[in-house]
Design a protein around this motif. Structure first.
Motif, PDB file in Angstrom:
ATOM      1  N   TYR A  93       9.135  -8.231   4.608  1.00  0.00           N
ATOM      2  CA  TYR A  93       8.247  -7.549   3.668  1.00  0.00           C
ATOM      3  C   TYR A  93       7.922  -8.509   2.542  1.00  0.00           C
ATOM      4  O   TYR A  93       8.522  -9.577   2.407  1.00  0.00           O
ATOM      5  N   GLN A  95       5.542  -8.560  -1.506  1.00  0.00           N
ATOM      6  CA  GLN A  95       4.548  -8.013  -2.418  1.00  0.00           C
ATOM      7  C   GLN A  95       3.446  -9.041  -2.631  1.00  0.00           C
ATOM      8  O   GLN A  95       3.720 -10.199  -2.951  1.00  0.00           O
ATOM      9  N   GLN A  96       2.214  -8.621  -2.437  1.00  0.00           N
ATOM     10  CA  GLN A  96       1.081  -9.531  -2.630  1.00  0.00           C
ATOM     11  C   GLN A  96      -0.189  -8.708  -2.755  1.00  0.00           C
ATOM     12  O   GLN A  96      -0.417  -7.761  -1.986  1.00  0.00           O
ATOM     13  N   SER A 143       6.983   3.421   3.220  1.00  0.00           N
ATOM     14  CA  SER A 143       5.697   2.805   2.885  1.00  0.00           C
ATOM     15  C   SER A 143       4.642   3.051   3.951  1.00  0.00           C
ATOM     16  O   SER A 143       3.448   2.867   3.695  1.00  0.00           O
ATOM     17  N   ASP A 150       0.511  -2.835  -3.668  1.00  0.00           N
ATOM     18  CA  ASP A 150       0.797  -4.266  -3.680  1.00  0.00           C
ATOM     19  C   ASP A 150       1.450  -4.753  -2.381  1.00  0.00           C
ATOM     20  O   ASP A 150       1.893  -5.891  -2.290  1.00  0.00           O
ATOM     21  N   MET A 151       1.487  -3.879  -1.364  1.00  0.00           N
ATOM     22  CA  MET A 151       2.097  -4.247  -0.085  1.00  0.00           C
ATOM     23  C   MET A 151       1.293  -3.665   1.079  1.00  0.00           C
ATOM     24  O   MET A 151       1.855  -3.107   2.030  1.00  0.00           O
ATOM     25  N   HIS A 218       9.766   2.862 -10.167  1.00  0.00           N
ATOM     26  CA  HIS A 218       8.779   2.478  -9.158  1.00  0.00           C
ATOM     27  C   HIS A 218       8.591   3.492  -8.027  1.00  0.00           C
ATOM     28  O   HIS A 218       7.610   3.405  -7.293  1.00  0.00           O
TER      29      HIS A 218
END
Length: 264
Positions: A93, A95-96, A143, A150-151, A218
């Motif tokens: 995984y 975050q980007q 998810s 962000d993912m 979060h």
């Protein structure tokens, strides 16, 4: 309920640490012969040694193979021709932002998180069906349903896990082979601990307290208001791997602490 997996062989991909290792431990503790899997010999050997020290009488072995490639799964199949329980846990995984995520990052995540499970299922499910018994579990994520902005690349692969697992359950209908997906929420895994290590050191709080604060900030819809333990996730997977779960197939089962805000 006593889960007895004696005489069953279980393969857990990506199981040298984290949730995968916790699942392997639980399966071995229930009596299964467990095959660990990782990318390097050092990782696999260390995981075998660690698990064997915890469970001295357990039957533990390991295979170095990259399930993100066809060649890796072929090597895995050659080393372990048949299994009764397949846990598709290997995954990555990150975050980007969507606009900063190039094709190669999307493709790498898809190869590992989706095609890894597709290839191992293709390698082992027909044998399970021929023997009239089998259990397959795909480790997805909350998810898949609660998509983090962000993912997006990660969430897309985890939603794909649900499609593959449901479709395979239908494909294996009537064979004695069940296929399910498990959706962990925030979990105090090695990865989350590494992410929170700096914050934990600054705050002086315990890692559990730091993780709980992270969840509240979060994942505010969490009902348990903390991160799950790896063992809590593993417990559901062990049940789904058992004879007792024979009527559960084609399901997407959440162990997310109530993060996904839905009644179903």
């Amino acid at each position: 309920m006593k889960i007895d997996l004696t005489s069953k062989t279980a393969l857990v991909t990506g199981s040298t640490q984290g949730i995968g290792f916790a699942i392997a431990r639980g399966l071995a503790n229930a009596g299964a012969s467990v095959v660990l899997n990782g990318l390097t010999k050092d990782e696999v050997d260390h995981a075998i040694e660690r698990l064997q020290s915890e469970l001295p009488t357990a039957e533990i072995s390991g295979v170095v193979a990259n399930v993100a490639t066809a060649e890796g799964v072929a090597a895995l199949k050659a080393a372990v021709p048949a299994v009764d329980i397949l846990i598709n846990n290997a995954g990555i995984y990150g975050q980007q932002d969507f606009f900063e995520t190039p094709d190669d990052v999307w493709l790498r995540m898809y190869e590992i998180n989706v095609m890894g499970g597709v290839r191992t299922a293709r390698a082992y499910l027909q044998g399970m069906a021929e023997r009239g018994w089998g259990r397959v579990v795909f480790i997805s994520s909350e998810s898949a349903l609660n998509v983090p902005v962000d993912m997006l690349h990660y969430a897309t692969t985890k939603t794909a896990n649900l499609t593959v697992s449901r479709g395979l359950a239908k494909r294996m209908a009537g064979t004695g082979v069940t296929v399910n997906a498990v959706l962990p929420g925030p979990t105090l895994s090695d990865g989350l601990q590494a992410l929170l290590k700096e914050e934990q050191e600054k705050s002086g709080l315990s890692m559990e307290e730091t993780a709980a604060a992270f969840v509240v900030a979060h994942r505010p819809t969490s009902l348990i208001r903390r991160a799950a333990s790896m063992e809590e996730v593993a417990n559901l997977v062990i049940y789904l791997s058992s004879p007792q779960a024979s009527a559960t197939t084609g399901a997407a089962l959440r162990v997310d602490g109530g993060v996904v805000d839905t009644v179903a």
